[in-house]
Each structure stands twice: as structure tokens, then as C-alpha cells.
Design an enzyme around this catalytic site. Sequence first.
Site: not given
Length: 297
Positions: A237, A239
Site C-alpha cells: 500500500a 503506492g
Amino acid sequence: MISVFGSANMDLVAYVSQAPELGETVSGREFRMIPGGKGANQAIAAARAGAEVAFLGAVGDDAFGPVLRGALTEAGVDTSGLQVVPGSSGIAHIVVADGGANSIIVVAGANGAVSAPSPDELAVIRRSDALLLQLELPMPAVVGAAVSAGVPVILTPAPVVELPGELLDAVALLVCNEHEGTAITGQAEPDKALEALLRRVPEAVVTLGSKGALYGSRDGSRLWAPAVPARAVDTTAAGDTFVGALAVARSEGRTAEESLRFASTAAALSVQRPGASTSMPTRTEIDQSLNSGQSPT
């Protein structure tokens, strides 16, 4: 306000020294169940980064549904648009190896039942400063949201599939990692992938992990933002944290350079903690790291 039309999954996370090859069995050292899903992750990241956020999507009527709703609510996300549908909630099976690298298998569950936004959902979207979209919902639902949004659309093209022209025509900013950029454009070099993306969308960001991020727009602007150094524990996560924080910074009127720095700082803080939504920093943490001028490690 930022609206998110996307997926909510329960992440089933196994931590291992080395990820198994096909047909191989390895011993894990830890297991966790953590609320996630690219849509929910971006909603939580944006809320923790300081925005008012509304989430639109679906969970199942299983035991995971209330937990997923609770995680969003606890982060300050408005879940009045989160539907409950019969069957299981979305599931992601995640293997995290030493150093933070991960591999993920997603089972859509309730996310697969989501259709294009209803008039009430569109009213929420049109009151927002931006709409965040990903590709863990059925493509007709994503396209329907994008073309009807009436506000700037920020798309994360993951998991990578062929992108309809109708969708790209409605996107204001596309944010992808270098592997997604290559898959979408066929260009192995990030700068060439960025140029190819800008022939399809007005603005694009290609994230490069520890090498930073590239930004470009059709007005000719080009920018490389260095990564914020961090000791990675779990990159799950990161990104989504970047995208959520980037949306917040843009909604506050920050420049492209300032927005990338804000987003990179948030992502750097997130990789130092295990899990997806549980790893995302607060606005206070992001601001303190930015104001200190030091690495968040």
C-alpha cells in the site's frame, strides 16, 4: 473533499523470509488480517493526510464487512455510500518477504458486484475536488464513474488491464508505478513510458520506488522528484499512500513539486510499518517530517 470509488478488501498477510516459488512450501513467521483494498487504502491515506473523504463501494454480509467499514470510519472516512451485498467481502492474500517486497492475489468478492455510480453517488462525487479510481472494480463501473464524474479524475491503473479509450479520455491524472507504465505503454524506460502516457492523458506520474518519481504534463512540464529515504519493512500500500496524499496536496493547491514531495514523504513513512491501511501516516506525521527536513527513518 475527495471522493473514492473503489475496492475494499480484507488483507490476509503472511510474513516470510523468502517468498515461495511455484510448488514450493515455506514457513512463515507471522500472520495478520488487515483491512485493505486499493480504494479503501487510498481513502484512508487521504483522510489521514488531512482531507475530508467519502468512500463509495461495497462489502459483503460476512464477518469481514463490518471490520472493513469500521477501519474506514475510524480513519474519518464517510462510509454512508458503502453498500452491503450478499456474499463474501473482497479478499487479498499477501506474502511479504524480508526487505518489504510483496506479492498479492486479489479475490473480488463484493467488489465484483459494484456497478456504475447511482445518481446519489454521483451527487457525492460532484461535490468533491477530485475522484480517485483504481481497477479492482468491474471496468464498466470504473468507466461509468469516470465519464460521469464532472470533477478531475485521478486513476491508478492497477491491476493492469487494457485501458478503454473512453476511460482515458476522462482521466486528468494517471499515477502508475514503472512496471504498470511499461505494461500500459510497452516502453521499458520510465521517461519514455511517461511520454507515451502523456499522449493519452493530460498529466501522469510514474513512481520508481527508491529512485523517486517522474511527473509530466501536456503543457511541457517535466519533473523528477527524488525518493524520501526510508528503511522498508513492508511496502504493501505504499503506492496507495502516495496517491491518497498526492490527491490531498493537489486539492490544497500545492505545486507539482510540493505535491510530489508531500506524497513521497507519506509513502516513506508508510513502508516503515507493517500492513496496508495500518501503516499510513497522519497529517501531523507528514508535516513534521517535511518541516524537519530530515529523512523519516
